[in-house]
Design an enzyme around this catalytic site. Sequence first.
Site, short mmCIF file in Angstrom:
data_model
loop_
_atom_site.label_atom_id
_atom_site.label_comp_id
_atom_site.label_asym_id
_atom_site.label_seq_id
_atom_site.Cartn_x
_atom_site.Cartn_y
_atom_site.Cartn_z
N CYS A 1 -12.22 13.61 18.31
CA CYS A 1 -13.18 12.52 18.53
C CYS A 1 -12.75 11.19 17.93
O CYS A 1 -11.88 10.51 18.46
CB CYS A 1 -14.57 12.96 18.08
SG CYS A 1 -15.89 11.99 18.89
N LYS B 1 -10.49 17.55 10.92
CA LYS B 1 -10.53 16.16 11.38
C LYS B 1 -10.16 15.19 10.25
O LYS B 1 -10.76 15.26 9.16
CB LYS B 1 -11.94 15.88 11.91
CG LYS B 1 -12.13 14.52 12.56
CD LYS B 1 -13.59 14.43 13.08
CE LYS B 1 -13.91 13.14 13.77
NZ LYS B 1 -15.33 13.09 14.19
N GLU C 1 -16.37 19.00 20.42
CA GLU C 1 -16.55 18.88 18.96
C GLU C 1 -17.95 19.38 18.54
O GLU C 1 -18.94 19.02 19.17
CB GLU C 1 -16.43 17.39 18.58
CG GLU C 1 -16.61 17.11 17.10
CD GLU C 1 -16.66 15.60 16.79
OE1 GLU C 1 -17.11 14.81 17.65
OE2 GLU C 1 -16.25 15.22 15.68
#
Length: 273
Positions: free
Chosen positions: A147, A112, A40
């Site tokens: 994440c 995300k 990431e």
Amino acid sequence: MRATLVQIDVDPEETVGDRRERVAALVRAQSGADLVVLPELWPVGAFAADSFASRAEPVDGGPTAAAMSDAARAAGVWLHAGSIVERDPAGPLYNTSLLFAPDGGLRAVYRKIHRFGFDQGEAVLMAAGDRVVTAGLPDAVLGLATCYDLRFPELFRLLVDAGAQVIVLPAGWPARRLAHWRILVQARAVESQAYVLACGTAGTHAGIEQAGHSMVVDPWGEVLAEAGPGEQLLTVDLDPARVTSTRVDFPVLRDRVLGLPEPSPGAAPLPGS
Ligand SMILES: NC(=O)CCC(=O)C(=O)O
């Protein structure tokens, strides 16, 4: 299907341009792999919030996307290029993952959904994605997550329902919560009965020591490979047929009860009453 995770050291002393060139060279050297995975926000650092706006770049024609497209083509690999701070032409910033095909073409974009930081950093500086993304490769369907998404199993259920067999999770996870990372990566693999390729960063940036410990976990929850804390490559052979056989032999996903009733306190008799 051979996958290589590249756990990159995000060192603030290295310029973004130098890191981009170094990472592109690492990708170009992986020509034996089918799929290469990066972490990431490796160009800027997942916790370098002060630099998000100044380092933001577009997907179309941005320097990281262009370098990663070239590197994927040069190596002839599928490349999950981790994520970048995306500046959408419409204005907002996103934490955006990019998947390139071996011809260099951009095949999937995932913004995300769950932003980390509570009332700071990414959570306030970036907009949330609103699409669940899968991508069909020749050997397997990939599901994309990033994440902090790891803490939200409902996203992984949606990925499974959309056909995901291999879930790719770039991360910039702090060393302080390494125990959470290891448990959650395994938990998502067990409950999804899917491979999870979780690729983190090494080093310390913005004062946050990164965990490293990238992991590949199989559909039974076994850890096939795990990195240490430093920069490291992990190469693992995956067998997507194991996803099917695990789901057939231990058909827990079939036993899901969809549309569970709303909680109704006091509905069940209390023990002894
Ligand atoms: N970059 C992130 O999403 C960090 C997530 C994290 O530190 C945590 O969930 O803990």
